[in-house]
Write a protein that holds these residues in place. Sequence first.
Motif, PDB file in Angstrom:
ATOM      1  N   LEU A 153       0.830  -1.199  -0.021  1.00 15.14           N
ATOM      2  CA  LEU A 153       0.115   0.027  -0.026  1.00 15.14           C
ATOM      3  C   LEU A 153       0.866   1.424  -0.058  1.00 15.14           C
ATOM      4  CD1 LEU A 153      -0.017   1.059   3.138  1.00 15.14           C
ATOM      5  CD2 LEU A 153      -1.717  -0.888   3.378  1.00 15.14           C
ATOM      6  N   ALA A 154       0.179   2.408  -0.271  1.00 18.85           N
ATOM      7  CA  ALA A 154       1.203   3.503  -0.418  1.00 18.85           C
ATOM      8  C   ALA A 154       0.220   4.516   0.333  1.00 18.85           C
ATOM      9  CB  ALA A 154       1.161   3.900  -1.512  1.00 18.85           C
ATOM     10  N   ILE A 155       1.052   5.511   1.109  1.00 20.23           N
ATOM     11  CA  ILE A 155       0.209   6.619   1.714  1.00 20.23           C
ATOM     12  C   ILE A 155       0.569   7.995   0.891  1.00 20.23           C
ATOM     13  CG2 ILE A 155      -0.052   8.301   3.714  1.00 20.23           C
ATOM     14  CD1 ILE A 155       1.194   5.555   5.305  1.00 20.23           C
ATOM     15  N   CYS A 156      -0.349   8.335   0.136  1.00 20.78           N
ATOM     16  CA  CYS A 156      -0.106   9.244  -0.870  1.00 20.78           C
ATOM     17  C   CYS A 156      -1.420   9.838  -1.588  1.00 20.78           C
ATOM     18  CB  CYS A 156       0.832   8.786  -2.076  1.00 20.78           C
ATOM     19  SG  CYS A 156       0.184   7.328  -3.120  1.00 20.78           S
ATOM     20  N   ARG A 157      -1.209  10.503  -2.562  1.00 23.90           N
ATOM     21  CA  ARG A 157      -2.349  11.095  -3.459  1.00 23.90           C
ATOM     22  C   ARG A 157      -2.455  10.498  -4.862  1.00 23.90           C
ATOM     23  NH1 ARG A 157       0.487  15.319  -0.764  1.00 23.90           N
ATOM     24  NH2 ARG A 157      -0.831  16.229   0.598  1.00 23.90           N
ATOM     25  N   SER A 158      -3.680   9.843  -5.020  1.00 23.73           N
ATOM     26  CA  SER A 158      -3.796   9.219  -6.272  1.00 23.73           C
ATOM     27  C   SER A 158      -4.293  10.169  -7.357  1.00 23.73           C
ATOM     28  CB  SER A 158      -5.126   8.102  -6.185  1.00 23.73           C
ATOM     29  OG  SER A 158      -6.325   8.627  -5.694  1.00 23.73           O
ATOM     30  N   SER A 159      -4.714  11.384  -7.065  1.00 20.60           N
ATOM     31  CA  SER A 159      -5.079  12.368  -7.863  1.00 20.60           C
ATOM     32  C   SER A 159      -3.997  12.891  -9.064  1.00 20.60           C
ATOM     33  CB  SER A 159      -5.581  13.565  -7.343  1.00 20.60           C
ATOM     34  OG  SER A 159      -4.488  14.252  -6.484  1.00 20.60           O
ATOM     35  N   VAL A 160      -2.650  12.518  -8.624  1.00 21.30           N
ATOM     36  CA  VAL A 160      -1.569  12.914  -9.656  1.00 21.30           C
ATOM     37  C   VAL A 160      -1.425  11.862 -10.765  1.00 21.30           C
ATOM     38  CG1 VAL A 160      -0.204  13.747  -7.795  1.00 21.30           C
ATOM     39  CG2 VAL A 160       0.229  11.345  -8.383  1.00 21.30           C
ATOM     40  N   SER A 161      -2.277  10.627 -10.666  1.00 19.06           N
ATOM     41  CA  SER A 161      -2.366   9.618 -11.744  1.00 19.06           C
ATOM     42  C   SER A 161      -2.928  10.254 -12.996  1.00 19.06           C
ATOM     43  CB  SER A 161      -2.640   8.242 -11.310  1.00 19.06           C
ATOM     44  OG  SER A 161      -2.762   7.471 -12.232  1.00 19.06           O
ATOM     45  N   ARG A 162      -2.942   9.556 -14.126  1.00 18.83           N
ATOM     46  CA  ARG A 162      -3.779   9.961 -15.123  1.00 18.83           C
ATOM     47  C   ARG A 162      -4.967   9.053 -15.136  1.00 18.83           C
ATOM     48  NH1 ARG A 162       0.475  10.474 -20.237  1.00 18.83           N
ATOM     49  NH2 ARG A 162       1.596  12.348 -19.359  1.00 18.83           N
ATOM     50  N   ARG A 163      -4.938   7.889 -14.140  1.00 17.29           N
ATOM     51  CA  ARG A 163      -6.058   7.029 -14.019  1.00 17.29           C
ATOM     52  C   ARG A 163      -6.294   6.979 -12.579  1.00 17.29           C
ATOM     53  NH1 ARG A 163      -4.296   2.196 -14.626  1.00 17.29           N
ATOM     54  NH2 ARG A 163      -2.109   2.753 -14.563  1.00 17.29           N
ATOM     55  N   PRO A 164      -6.686   7.797 -12.061  1.00 20.84           N
ATOM     56  CA  PRO A 164      -7.125   7.713 -10.485  1.00 20.84           C
ATOM     57  C   PRO A 164      -8.239   6.848 -10.200  1.00 20.84           C
ATOM     58  CG  PRO A 164      -7.876   9.716 -11.476  1.00 20.84           C
ATOM     59  CD  PRO A 164      -7.033   9.338 -12.485  1.00 20.84           C
ATOM     60  N   ASP A 165      -9.009   6.271 -11.120  1.00 21.21           N
ATOM     61  CA  ASP A 165      -9.980   5.354 -10.957  1.00 21.21           C
ATOM     62  C   ASP A 165      -9.267   3.958 -10.907  1.00 21.21           C
ATOM     63  OD1 ASP A 165      -9.227   5.330 -13.573  1.00 21.21           O
ATOM     64  OD2 ASP A 165     -11.207   4.912 -14.188  1.00 21.21           O
ATOM     65  N   ALA A 166      -7.990   3.767 -11.070  1.00 20.91           N
ATOM     66  CA  ALA A 166      -7.272   2.522 -10.803  1.00 20.91           C
ATOM     67  C   ALA A 166      -6.897   2.189  -9.444  1.00 20.91           C
ATOM     68  CB  ALA A 166      -6.205   2.622 -11.674  1.00 20.91           C
ATOM     69  N   TYR A 167      -7.194   3.051  -8.571  1.00 22.01           N
ATOM     70  CA  TYR A 167      -6.993   2.792  -7.059  1.00 22.01           C
ATOM     71  C   TYR A 167      -8.218   3.189  -6.345  1.00 22.01           C
ATOM     72  CZ  TYR A 167      -2.560   4.110  -9.496  1.00 22.01           C
ATOM     73  OH  TYR A 167      -1.429   3.926 -10.418  1.00 22.01           O
ATOM     74  N   ASP A 168      -7.984   2.420  -5.011  1.00 21.38           N
ATOM     75  CA  ASP A 168      -8.833   2.352  -3.955  1.00 21.38           C
ATOM     76  C   ASP A 168      -8.339   3.306  -2.939  1.00 21.38           C
ATOM     77  OD1 ASP A 168     -10.877   1.063  -5.266  1.00 21.38           O
ATOM     78  OD2 ASP A 168     -10.136  -0.684  -4.503  1.00 21.38           O
ATOM     79  N   CYS A 169      -8.991   4.454  -2.417  1.00 17.71           N
ATOM     80  CA  CYS A 169      -8.366   5.073  -1.323  1.00 17.71           C
ATOM     81  C   CYS A 169      -9.035   4.501  -0.016  1.00 17.71           C
ATOM     82  CB  CYS A 169      -8.715   6.565  -1.396  1.00 17.71           C
ATOM     83  SG  CYS A 169      -8.301   7.539   0.093  1.00 17.71           S
ATOM     84  N   LEU A 170      -8.516   4.060   0.865  1.00 24.23           N
ATOM     85  CA  LEU A 170      -9.195   3.260   2.158  1.00 24.23           C
ATOM     86  C   LEU A 170      -9.319   4.129   3.123  1.00 24.23           C
ATOM     87  CD1 LEU A 170      -6.852  -0.028   1.852  1.00 24.23           C
ATOM     88  CD2 LEU A 170      -9.112   0.422   0.710  1.00 24.23           C
ATOM     89  N   THR A 171      -8.805   5.273   3.400  1.00 22.47           N
ATOM     90  CA  THR A 171      -8.822   6.004   4.450  1.00 22.47           C
ATOM     91  C   THR A 171      -8.136   7.464   4.049  1.00 22.47           C
ATOM     92  OG1 THR A 171      -8.739   6.664   6.615  1.00 22.47           O
ATOM     93  CG2 THR A 171      -6.835   5.452   5.908  1.00 22.47           C
TER      94      THR A 171
END
Length: 305
Positions: A153-171
Motif C-alpha cells: 500500500l502507499a500513503i500518498c495522493r492518487s489524484s496525480v495519476s492519469r488513471r486515479p480510478d485505478a486505485y482505491d483510497c481506504l482512508t
Amino acid sequence: MVSPLNAIVSRLRLKHLRLLIALDEQGSLHRAAQQIAISQPGATKALHDIETAFGASLFIRSSQGLQANDLGRCVIRYARLIHSDLAHLREEMVGILEGQGGRLSVGVIMGAVPLLMRALTRLRDVQPALSVEVIEDTSARLLTLLDEGRLDLAICRSSVSRRPDAYDCLTLHDETVDVVAHPTHPLAGKDQVDLAELARHRWVIYPTNMPMRLLLERELAAAGLEFPRYPVETASTFAMFSLLQEDPSLVALMPADAAAFGERFGMLSRLPLTLASRNEPYGVIVRHGMALSPPAQMLLDELRR
C-alpha cells in the motif's frame, strides 16, 4: 531483436538468474560456475541458453573475462530484483505458516512519515517478527511502484495519476503545512510574519507540479507576489532538513507533522504565518480491487487509529 515475452518466459529458468548474478559479481565464467556449484561447460551452455532466450548478446567477451554490455546490465538488474522478490515471498510464506510476522512494503510521502512511524511502532509492538520496507518518494513514483506490485500500500495522493480510478483510497488524512526556518533565522522568534516579507528570502521548495509547490504558487499569486527566484528544489525530507541546517538563511514550506518533528529536536522553527490555502488530503492507497495481506490490513487498522 529482443525475443517476445512468451519466448523469454518459456525458456528462462531460475538457475539462469543465479548465473547472471554470479557473472556480475565474479566477472569470469569459471568463477561464476564455482560460486553456484555447476561445471564450467554447464555454465557455458546456460549462458548460451540465456542469450538465446533474450535474443541478444548480453556480455562482451575478452581475455580478461566477461563484462556485461548495456543489455546485460539491464538484465542483471532485473535478475537481482526477481531474486530479491523470491526471498521476500519465502519470508512472507513463513510468516503466514507461523501465524505471525511476515513482510510488509509500504510507500509514503514526506508529510505522512510521522503518521506512518507512529503506526508502525504500534504494529511492531504486537508483531515483533514483522519485516518492514519503507519507501519515501513522490506520489507519482509511489503509484508506479504500487502498479508494479512492489508495494502493499502507499500513503500518498492518487489524484496525480492519469488513471486515479485505478486505485482505491481506504482512508483519508488532512494535511496542514507550516513555513519553517533554522532557529537562528532572522524571522524565527518574531510574533508575526507576512508573506511579502518571506518572499524576499531564499527558499527550499518542492519540484514543479507537486501539491506543496502548487500551494505555495497559489498563496503568492493571491498576494500579488512573485515566485522566489533561484530556489533549491527537492522532494527529499532529509535534503530539506539538511539544507535548513547548512544554510540558516533559507525558508521552506513543510507538512505540519514533519515541521513539528524538526522543531521538537531543535532543527528548525515554525514561523508565525497562517496560510489561506489548504493542501489536498492524502490517503492510504491500494490498487483497485486488491486484497490486503494480513500485515497490510493490520497497518491500515493502526493508521485509522
